[in-house]
Design a protein around this motif. Structure first.
Motif, PDB file in Angstrom:
ATOM      1  N   SER A 139      29.434  17.377  21.682  1.00  0.00           N
ATOM      2  CA  SER A 139      29.213  15.956  22.000  1.00  0.00           C
ATOM      3  C   SER A 139      29.940  15.032  21.029  1.00  0.00           C
ATOM      4  O   SER A 139      30.273  13.905  21.372  1.00  0.00           O
ATOM      5  N   ARG A 166      27.562  13.343  29.069  1.00  0.00           N
ATOM      6  CA  ARG A 166      27.850  13.106  27.651  1.00  0.00           C
ATOM      7  C   ARG A 166      29.167  12.367  27.479  1.00  0.00           C
ATOM      8  O   ARG A 166      29.700  12.276  26.360  1.00  0.00           O
ATOM      9  N   THR A 172      26.124  11.306  21.143  1.00  0.00           N
ATOM     10  CA  THR A 172      27.209  10.427  21.617  1.00  0.00           C
ATOM     11  C   THR A 172      26.881   8.952  21.365  1.00  0.00           C
ATOM     12  O   THR A 172      27.674   8.087  21.708  1.00  0.00           O
ATOM     13  N   GLN A 209      22.187  21.549  31.190  1.00  0.00           N
ATOM     14  CA  GLN A 209      22.831  20.589  30.293  1.00  0.00           C
ATOM     15  C   GLN A 209      23.438  21.241  29.060  1.00  0.00           C
ATOM     16  O   GLN A 209      24.285  20.647  28.402  1.00  0.00           O
ATOM     17  N   LEU A 210      22.993  22.459  28.755  1.00  0.00           N
ATOM     18  CA  LEU A 210      23.469  23.106  27.525  1.00  0.00           C
ATOM     19  C   LEU A 210      24.700  23.941  27.851  1.00  0.00           C
ATOM     20  O   LEU A 210      24.614  24.916  28.586  1.00  0.00           O
ATOM     21  N   GLY A 258      22.006  16.484  22.329  1.00  0.00           N
ATOM     22  CA  GLY A 258      23.403  16.448  22.789  1.00  0.00           C
ATOM     23  C   GLY A 258      23.778  15.082  23.329  1.00  0.00           C
ATOM     24  O   GLY A 258      24.905  14.612  23.156  1.00  0.00           O
ATOM     25  N   ASP A 299      26.643  23.122  20.547  1.00  0.00           N
ATOM     26  CA  ASP A 299      26.427  22.227  21.677  1.00  0.00           C
ATOM     27  C   ASP A 299      26.464  20.762  21.235  1.00  0.00           C
ATOM     28  O   ASP A 299      27.092  19.923  21.888  1.00  0.00           O
ATOM     29  N   VAL A 300      25.807  20.471  20.133  1.00  0.00           N
ATOM     30  CA  VAL A 300      25.808  19.087  19.648  1.00  0.00           C
ATOM     31  C   VAL A 300      27.193  18.722  19.097  1.00  0.00           C
ATOM     32  O   VAL A 300      27.673  17.597  19.278  1.00  0.00           O
ATOM     33  N   THR A 301      27.843  19.702  18.460  1.00  0.00           N
ATOM     34  CA  THR A 301      29.195  19.457  17.937  1.00  0.00           C
ATOM     35  C   THR A 301      30.139  19.055  19.070  1.00  0.00           C
ATOM     36  O   THR A 301      30.999  18.189  18.906  1.00  0.00           O
ATOM     37  N   ALA A 325      26.349  16.981  13.319  1.00  0.00           N
ATOM     38  CA  ALA A 325      25.581  17.742  14.322  1.00  0.00           C
ATOM     39  C   ALA A 325      24.287  18.272  13.701  1.00  0.00           C
ATOM     40  O   ALA A 325      23.217  18.214  14.320  1.00  0.00           O
TER      41      ALA A 325
END
Lengths: 201, 231
Positions: free
Chosen positions: B102, A197, B153, B89-90, B149, B98-100, B117
């Motif tokens: 990224s 990422r 980016t 990956q998480l 995720g 998790d997305v936040t 997110a």
């Protein structure tokens, strides 16, 4: 238990509204107080306060206790050992202290979003930038610990199940060696995941 | 453009050096690129070369002109990677967090970061799972979250290493449809030949070499013939 640890539960309680900084400071002071003042009277009192804090944070105590079965079993073994070795008063102090620390830790993770924690730790260690330390790295490491704890518990559970499936559940080697290898592999995988990422620098 | 210039991968072992990928030269410009081949053939190594998770022992890998060897950070910001096993990956306890994570680099305002997110999660069909534990997600949902995720980016290229291998048919189709719906260039490592046929160009990798490079149907036929010819 791994499902419970480190999971933020959105809410509107007073604990949710307090910033991570004061909560971190309280957690540090609480841990010091619980360890230094432990005793047959003080420790159960700390436990009662911890239960109140956990309930106040919105944690479902019954569900939490159900998912903490492994931890409670370990505490029972600790209590039995301490009673045998040092008497019931010490056992009460040790077990109450451990539970008090654990429950307040749960309340902290349940009421603090990882993103807020990252920002706070980044801010707290920002002065260290002048000695070449990158605050965002420290903050990320701090937040990753929250995720690593349940992941390591998962690895331990899976390793124990794999050993049991081969009839090797009483062999420390069959438990420890794959456990260590898998934990190291998990650390590498986490590094790769962050790199994937663009968060590796 | 993705360019490999005589790029090879060699690792040390107690038995001596092992070649994971023979010197390979490629120029990939298509929108959907598939990589197929037997287990252990070098597919994942080739995929990992593309975002610098693996560096070439010799030769160069260039992503839109950036060298993975010297500009790894820049490359990784442009090339997102989806792993086979989403659990690897998480890294945060809930999908939203998790997305936040990224988005921390690109969005400085905390409130905006969380809103973005949520948008990313909604776009991938996980809006109603934003605040549950990642443990509570199904395999397909975890893989979609891993993809979310990466997409957060805003990469130019998405490399997915067997992203549907661990999923049931329904979830595999769901993840595949999301991947093939991306506006980004997709490099897909897969054992699913139906997915490979949906690509614009497919590389067949065997024994650490690209043994076929061409249109998807021809590549899949070549791979099937290869598998049938191998005892």
């Amino acid at each position: 238990m791994s499902e419970l640890l480190g999971v933020y539960r959105p809410g509107t309680t007073f604990l949710h509204r307090i910033g991570p900084g004061p909560k971190l400071a309280f957690l540090a002071l609480w841990s010091i107080a619980v360890v230094i003042l432990r005793g047959p009277t003080a420790s159960p009192a700390f436990l009662v306060i911890a239960i109140a804090i956990a309930a106040w944070s919105g944690l479902h105590l019954r569900r939490s206790l159900r998912t903490m079965r492994g931890f409670l079993l370990m505490l029972a073994l600790v209590a039995a050992f301490q009673t045998w070795q040092r008497g019931p008063e010490v056992a009460i102090a040790v077990v109450s202290s451990l539970l008090a620390l654990f429950l307040v830790g749960l309340a902290f993770t349940a009421t603090t979003a990882a993103d807020d924690l990252l920002s706070t730790v980044e801010r707290l260690v920002a002065p260290l930038r002048f000695v070449g330390i990158r605050p965002e790295r420290i903050a990320l490491a701090f937040a990753l610990v929250l995720r690593a704890l349940p992941a390591v518990l998962d690895v331990a559970r899976e390793t124990r199940a794999a050993a049991r499936a081969r009839g090797l559940d009483r062999s420390p080697r069959a438990l420890l060696v794959p456990f260590v290898i898998r934990v190291v592999a998990h650390a590498y995988a986490t590094g790769d995941a962050l790199a994937a990422r663009g968060l590796d620098d | 453009m993705i360019e490999l210039q005589s790029a090879s991968v060699v690792v040390d072992s107690p038995q001596g050096p092992i070649t994971l990928l023979e010197p390979t030269s490629l120029s990939l410009t298509e929108h959907r690129i598939g990589i197929i081949g037997p287990n252990g053939s070098g597919k994942s190594t080739l995929a990992r070369l593309l975002n610098g998770l693996v560096l070439p022992a010799a030769g160069q890998v260039l992503i839109n002109g950036l060298d993975t060897g010297h500009e790894g950070r820049e490359v990784r910001r442009r090339v997102g990677f989806v792993f086979t096993h989403p659990d690897a990956q998480l890294v945060m306890p809930t999908p939203l967090e998790d997305v936040t994570l990224s988005l921390r680099r690109s969005v400085t305002d905390k409130r905006e970061r969380r809103e973005r997110a949520r948008e990313v999660l909604a776009g991938i069909g996980l809006a109603d799972r934003a605040e549950v534990s990642v443990h509570a997600l199904s395999g397909g949902q975890k893989q979609l979250l891993a993809l979310a995720g990466v997409l957060a980016t805003d990469p130019e290229i998405v490399v997915a290493d067997e992203p549907t291998t661990l999923l049931d048919l329904r979830n595999a189709r769901l993840v595949a449809d999301r991947l093939f719906g991306l506006r980004q260039r997709l490099v897909l490592v897969t054992h699913d030949l139906d997915l490979a046929r949906r690509c614009d160009r497919v590389l067949v990798v065997d024994d650490a070499r690209v043994v076929f490079d061409g249109a998807s149907d021809a590549a899949v036929d070549h791979y099937i013939a290869l598998a049938e010819a191998t005892p």
